[in-house]
Design an enzyme around this catalytic site. Structure first.
Site, mmCIF file in Angstrom:
data_model
loop_
_atom_site.group_PDB
_atom_site.id
_atom_site.type_symbol
_atom_site.label_atom_id
_atom_site.label_comp_id
_atom_site.label_asym_id
_atom_site.label_seq_id
_atom_site.Cartn_x
_atom_site.Cartn_y
_atom_site.Cartn_z
ATOM 1 N N GLU A 493 44.602 -41.501 2.559
ATOM 2 C CA GLU A 493 43.444 -41.058 1.748
ATOM 3 C C GLU A 493 43.759 -39.797 0.949
ATOM 4 O OE1 GLU A 493 39.536 -41.075 3.343
ATOM 5 O OE2 GLU A 493 39.766 -43.054 4.215
HETATM 6 C C1 LIG Z 1 49.132 -45.817 8.188
HETATM 7 C C2 LIG Z 1 48.759 -45.911 6.759
HETATM 8 C C3 LIG Z 1 47.605 -46.563 6.389
HETATM 9 C C4 LIG Z 1 47.291 -46.731 5.028
HETATM 10 N N1 LIG Z 1 46.219 -47.507 4.666
HETATM 11 C C5 LIG Z 1 46.076 -47.845 3.348
HETATM 12 C C6 LIG Z 1 45.122 -48.826 2.950
HETATM 13 O O1 LIG Z 1 44.371 -49.368 3.765
HETATM 14 N N2 LIG Z 1 45.043 -49.147 1.646
HETATM 15 C C7 LIG Z 1 45.848 -48.587 0.705
HETATM 16 O O2 LIG Z 1 45.751 -48.937 -0.458
HETATM 17 N N3 LIG Z 1 46.765 -47.630 1.051
HETATM 18 C C8 LIG Z 1 46.898 -47.268 2.341
HETATM 19 N N4 LIG Z 1 47.841 -46.327 2.705
HETATM 20 C C9 LIG Z 1 48.613 -45.672 1.681
HETATM 21 C C10 LIG Z 1 48.376 -44.187 1.588
HETATM 22 O O3 LIG Z 1 47.180 -43.923 0.934
HETATM 23 C C11 LIG Z 1 49.613 -43.611 0.886
HETATM 24 O O4 LIG Z 1 50.600 -43.599 1.880
HETATM 25 C C12 LIG Z 1 49.413 -42.280 0.336
HETATM 26 O O5 LIG Z 1 48.598 -42.375 -0.796
HETATM 27 C C13 LIG Z 1 50.718 -41.583 -0.050
HETATM 28 O O6 LIG Z 1 51.619 -42.417 -0.705
HETATM 29 P P1 LIG Z 1 53.145 -42.509 -0.220
HETATM 30 O O7 LIG Z 1 53.128 -42.720 1.241
HETATM 31 O O8 LIG Z 1 53.830 -43.504 -1.038
HETATM 32 O O9 LIG Z 1 53.725 -41.060 -0.466
HETATM 33 P P2 LIG Z 1 54.287 -40.483 -1.835
HETATM 34 O O10 LIG Z 1 53.334 -40.759 -2.928
HETATM 35 O O11 LIG Z 1 55.689 -40.896 -1.996
HETATM 36 O O12 LIG Z 1 54.206 -38.918 -1.553
HETATM 37 C C14 LIG Z 1 55.202 -38.225 -0.812
HETATM 38 C C15 LIG Z 1 54.845 -36.751 -0.748
HETATM 39 O O13 LIG Z 1 54.773 -36.204 -2.076
HETATM 40 C C16 LIG Z 1 53.556 -35.508 -2.242
HETATM 41 N N5 LIG Z 1 53.112 -35.618 -3.629
HETATM 42 C C17 LIG Z 1 53.025 -36.717 -4.402
HETATM 43 N N6 LIG Z 1 52.568 -36.390 -5.623
HETATM 44 C C18 LIG Z 1 52.350 -35.061 -5.624
HETATM 45 C C19 LIG Z 1 51.888 -34.111 -6.577
HETATM 46 N N7 LIG Z 1 51.549 -34.462 -7.813
HETATM 47 N N8 LIG Z 1 51.830 -32.821 -6.219
HETATM 48 C C20 LIG Z 1 52.176 -32.438 -4.983
HETATM 49 N N9 LIG Z 1 52.613 -33.275 -4.050
HETATM 50 C C21 LIG Z 1 52.696 -34.574 -4.350
HETATM 51 C C22 LIG Z 1 52.577 -36.173 -1.292
HETATM 52 O O14 LIG Z 1 51.553 -35.269 -0.930
HETATM 53 C C23 LIG Z 1 53.498 -36.502 -0.118
HETATM 54 O O15 LIG Z 1 53.579 -35.375 0.696
HETATM 55 C C24 LIG Z 1 48.127 -46.139 4.046
HETATM 56 C C25 LIG Z 1 49.266 -45.435 4.430
HETATM 57 C C26 LIG Z 1 49.590 -45.323 5.763
HETATM 58 C C27 LIG Z 1 50.849 -44.609 6.127
#
Ligand SMILES: Cc1cc2nc3c(=O)[nH]c(=O)nc-3n(C[C@H](O)[C@H](O)[C@H](O)COP(=O)(O)OP(=O)(O)OC[C@H]3O[C@@H](n4cnc5c(N)ncnc54)[C@H](O)[C@@H]3O)c2cc1C
Length: 818
Positions: A493
């Site tokens: 989220e």
């Molecule tokens: C257990 C679990 C349940 C989930 N459930 C759902 C679901 O039901 N539906 C759904 O659609 N998604 C779901 N997600 C997805 C979740 O919302 C994403 O994992 C999340 O949005 C982050 O994306 P990412 O993991 O690809 O990290 P990335 O986007 O690769 O981010 C990696 C890091 O970079 C940082 N970062 C990225 N951009 C910036 C910025 N501009 N400035 C500063 N920092 C930044 C982030 O804060 C993070 O620390 C789930 C994820 C998990 C792990």
């Protein structure tokens, strides 16, 4: 009149007018006699011209603000439609007051304390209590890696999946507070159960249907979702688009195709999603993708934009069912995909009219779920940690002392307890705002970030206190799974780093600021006279706002906040905290404006600065929630140590964040001016005193009303065969037995009895008539419970794999023999 006298009088008037935020006409009327008194025609002439320009708006526009508007239009970067929709989403509430630099405390305290209805309380005391009693976290996380089928059925039958669905569709139609209370209680028992219930009630098919669905869609799906006949999930995240969710590469092409034997207008959708909670068992997939119409079958646009559809997972071509394994939390989560899956346009949530409106829909619905799900589950987790860790620290003794009384442990325990108070206060205030009809975009981000971070701090503290007992997993470990799961809440989220650095201040600065959004709209969305009038009004008010906040900041700094605004009616013992917060609010508002002025659009990329500005705003919100809770609960003096520790900790953190912003401010001369204005007498906020920390720890080291209040709403097991039930019983027994232990200890010290290897001290004390037979029984029960509590689970060397395989093999052998 002497020049010095004139300057002093002018300065005094300046401070007076700015401090009380007087309108420009008042400034003019108050300065006029002073200027006239000088008798200088030159000065009077300059003053008269300035007064005319400043007070007559058409003149002011021509001479001044129209020119600024032209520059503003040139330098203001264009916003993408997704950025605009994100900024516009939701509402502002108390955050706007904090951004104003002069929060109206009376308004906040007049908001009634959120309350559960009788029906909601009955649900918590009935089905939720029953479910908690039935949940066995070790069975779920280790043995089954899922909830057992009968508990899934219980969840569906009792309507847990339809808490946000109105009664007319068969749902429970609970308030946000009740929804939060249910998720919180479940979180104190099983993370997997809490998440499985939380997700369908958060941003997903039900919420989107309620806001945007066609009547036909609502009538079909909502009753089925309410009763758990459909298991929903919502799929936005793709391998290439995580945090940058608007960049999803998943796409649909509008085309004609065969549907149940007839040619209809539909879309061929290709997607590849991951991390989707409940995905592996979902029957109804909420799917976000970008919709294109290359043949212009729907209109003139070819790129319609992000679109949300509801796809039954039984549709041919939908690949779903595989699981991820998120840190042993074992709730259902996994990838799904589809290639060229044909679906009718009616599957778009809201129907074909809502093609391309998906991002606006998602942003519009994001705040309510974000205000509840993770702030609530984190608070539940910390309530459990507070209760269990306090109990364990009293039961577990080392160096002949309960570990909770050793100062190092006490420090961690006091922190957990005070954080628990702040978290619950924030949870209730934020859910209360949702019940008032708000969709608090910025406050929900603050709650999400800070509740999950505080949960991470608390679980680290709790792990340290539990020692090896927290590390060795098993049915008797009540902290290890929570520790494993914590990063999930941090990531989902809106991952926390992004939430802190980009959303809290970035969105806050535009949405909550009284004038910035008006200025931006005037510059980018309005034209001609309308734009000029709107910009003139917003911009001149903005200047007054900055001057006033600067003056107030300086005055509050010089007077140690004595003139800062407080509520008319608040507890005297907390009044100074309102003063401090008002002072910090003025300083924050001033600093925010000066940062925007100094860095302009580049501030968006200066995430280390914007993150710290967000921290200050967040501390102000958390302090507000803490103070309001004290009032809402009837000013219970016993809880004061928690408030004192927490508010002092938060004012100190806010001050440190400001200090770091100033140390890293790109324009050094401006930074010096700002430091002088904000901290004229130095940095006066200090961290909490050790004595306060001790008081907080004491509240959870003994049974009592304060401990019960702090952990209210959590599940407390009465079953001594259950690890936490046993812990609670051992805690009570340990304290009840302390006089007996004292008799034994004195007996040993005075040499009346001596320990004998292999014989319980209690028995020796009884043999020597130091304690009565009843006391021995009581002491032995306490010892049995204590030993149970400190026991750590162990397993066969192969973790029972051979035994399990033998069990699996047995029926086959018997069948063959038959
Ligand atoms: C257990 C679990 C349940 C989930 N459930 C759902 C679901 O039901 N539906 C759904 O659609 N998604 C779901 N997600 C997805 C979740 O919302 C994403 O994992 C999340 O949005 C982050 O994306 P990412 O993991 O690809 O990290 P990335 O986007 O690769 O981010 C990696 C890091 O970079 C940082 N970062 C990225 N951009 C910036 C910025 N501009 N400035 C500063 N920092 C930044 C982030 O804060 C993070 O620390 C789930 C994820 C998990 C792990």
């Amino acid at each position: 009149m002497l020049v010095l006298e004139f300057l002093l009088a002018a300065l005094a008037l300046f401070f007076f007018c700015a401090f009380f935020r007087l309108p420009i006409l008042w400034w003019t009327l108050l300065y006029a006699p002073l200027v006239a008194y000088t008798g200088s025609f030159a000065l009077i002439g300059v003053f008269a011209v300035a007064a005319l320009i400043l007070n007559i708006s058409p003149l002011r526009r021509v001479v001044f603000t129209n020119r600024v508007l032209a520059i503003y239009r040139r330098i203001l970067p264009d916003m993408s439609s997704t950025e605009k929709e994100a900024i516009d989403a939701g509402t502002v509430w108390w955050d706007a007051d904090l951004f104003s630099g002069r929060p109206d405390w009376d308004k906040l305290l007049a908001v009634p304390a959120p309350r559960l209805s009788q029906e909601e309380q009955a649900f918590l005391d009935g089905p939720v209590e029953e479910l908690c009693t039935l949940l066995n976290d070790w069975e779920i996380t280790h043995e089954r890696q899922d909830l057992p089928p009968h508990l899934w059925q219980f969840i569906k039958d009792q309507g847990f999946l339809g808490m946000i669905i109105p009664k007319r569709y068969g749902g429970l139609e609970f308030s946000a507070l009740a929804h939060s209370a249910v998720v919180m209680k479940l979180s104190t028992r099983s993370g997997a159960a809490a998440i499985s219930v939380m997700v369908p009630n958060s941003l997903g098919p039900a919420e989107l249907l309620l806001h945007y669905g066609t009547e036909e869609q609502k009538n079909h799906y909502l009753p089925r979702l309410a009763k758990g006949l459909e298991i929903p999930c919502f799929a936005l995240t793709s391998p290439e688009a995580g945090s940058d969710a608007a960049a999803i590469p998943d796409f649909g092409i509008v085309c004609k195709g065969l549907w149940h034997g007839k040619e209809v207008l539909g879309m061929r959708v290709t997607w590849d999603k991951r991390y989707i909670t409940l995905g592996p068992i979902a029957t109804l997939l909420g799917l976000a993708f970008r919709l294109y119409d290359p043949e212009k079958l729907l209109g003139e646009k070819t790129d319609l934009g992000i679109t949300c559809a509801l796809v039954p997972t039984s549709t041919p071509g939908v690949n779903i069912g595989r699981r991820h394994f998120p840190l042993n939390a074992v709730f259902q989560n996994g990838p799904n995909s589809g290639k060229d899956v044909f679906m009718p346009l009616d599957w778009i949530i809201g129907g074909p009219d809502y093609a391309g409106k998906g991002w606006m829909m998602l942003m519009g619905c994001l705040a309510a779920g974000r205000a509840i799900s993770l702030p609530t589950s984190s608070t539940g987790g910390v309530k459990a940690l507070t209760r269990f860790t306090g109990a364990y620290a009293r039961v577990r003794a080392q160096f002949k002392t309960p570990i909770g009384k050793l100062e190092g442990v006490e420090e961690a325990l006091g922190r957990i307890a005070a954080n628990c108070y702040v978290m619950d206060a924030t949870r209730v205030m934020t859910a209360g705002a949702v019940d008032l009809g708000e969709k608090p975009a910025v406050l929900s981000a603050i709650a999400k970030y800070h509740m999950t971070e505080r949960a991470r701090d608390a679980v680290n503290d709790a792990m340290d206190i539990a020692g090896g007992k927290g590390i060795c997993l098993g049915p008797n470990n009540w902290v290890g799974r929570g520790y494993q799961m914590t990063p999930i809440a941090i990531t989902v989220e809106g991952a926390n780093i992004l939430t802190r650095t980009l959303i809290i201040f970035g969105q806050g600065a535009i949405r909550c600021h009284p004038y910035v959004l008006r200025e931006m709209r005037a510059a980018k969305e309005m034209h001609g006279d309308e734009a000029a009038r709107e910009f003139d009004d917003a911009f001149t008010s903005h200047i007054g706002h900055v001057i006033s906040n600067g003056v107030r900041t300086l005055v509050h700094g010089i007077t140690s906040s004595r003139l800062a605004h407080t509520p008319r009616n608040c507890a005297e013992e907390t009044r100074h905290y309102y003063r401090f917060t008002s002072r910090l609010s003025a300083a924050f508002a001033f600093l925010a404006d000066m940062s925007m002025m100094a860095m302009g659009g580049a501030l968006k990329r200066k995430e280390k600065i914007s993150g710290r500005l967000g921290d200050v705003l967040s501390m102000l919100y958390l302090i507000s929630a803490t103070l309001k809770r004290y009032e809402d609960q009837g000013r219970i003096k016993e809880d004061l140590p928690l408030i004192r520790w927490a508010v002092r900790d938060m004012t100190y953190h806010a001050q440190q964040a400001i200090d770091q912003i100033l140390s890293n401010f790109p324009i050094k001369s401006l930074a010096t001016f700002l430091r002088w204005t904000i901290f004229p007498l130095g940095m006066s906020f200090r961290p909490p005193l050790d004595a306060r920390n001790r008081d907080c720890a004491q509240l959870v080291l003994a049974p009592g009303a304060a401990r019960d209040r702090l952990t209210a709403g959590m599940f407390v097991s009465k079953n001594e065969a259950d690890a936490t039930g046993m812990l609670e019983a051992a805690f009570v027994a340990t304290i009840a037995c302390e006089p007996i232990d004292e008799k034994i200890r004195k007996g040993v010290k005075k040499g009346k009895i001596a320990a004998r290897p292999g014989v319980e001290l209690g028995l020796i004390a009884r043999e020597n008539n130091l304690i009565t037979q009843e006391e021995l029984v009581q002491w032995q029960r306490k010892e049995a419970l204590r030993k149970g509590v400190i026991k750590v689970d162990d397993f066969p060397q192969d973790f029972g794999r051979a035994e399990a395989m033998a069990k699996e093999a047995k029926p086959t052998t018997m069948v063959r023999a038959a």
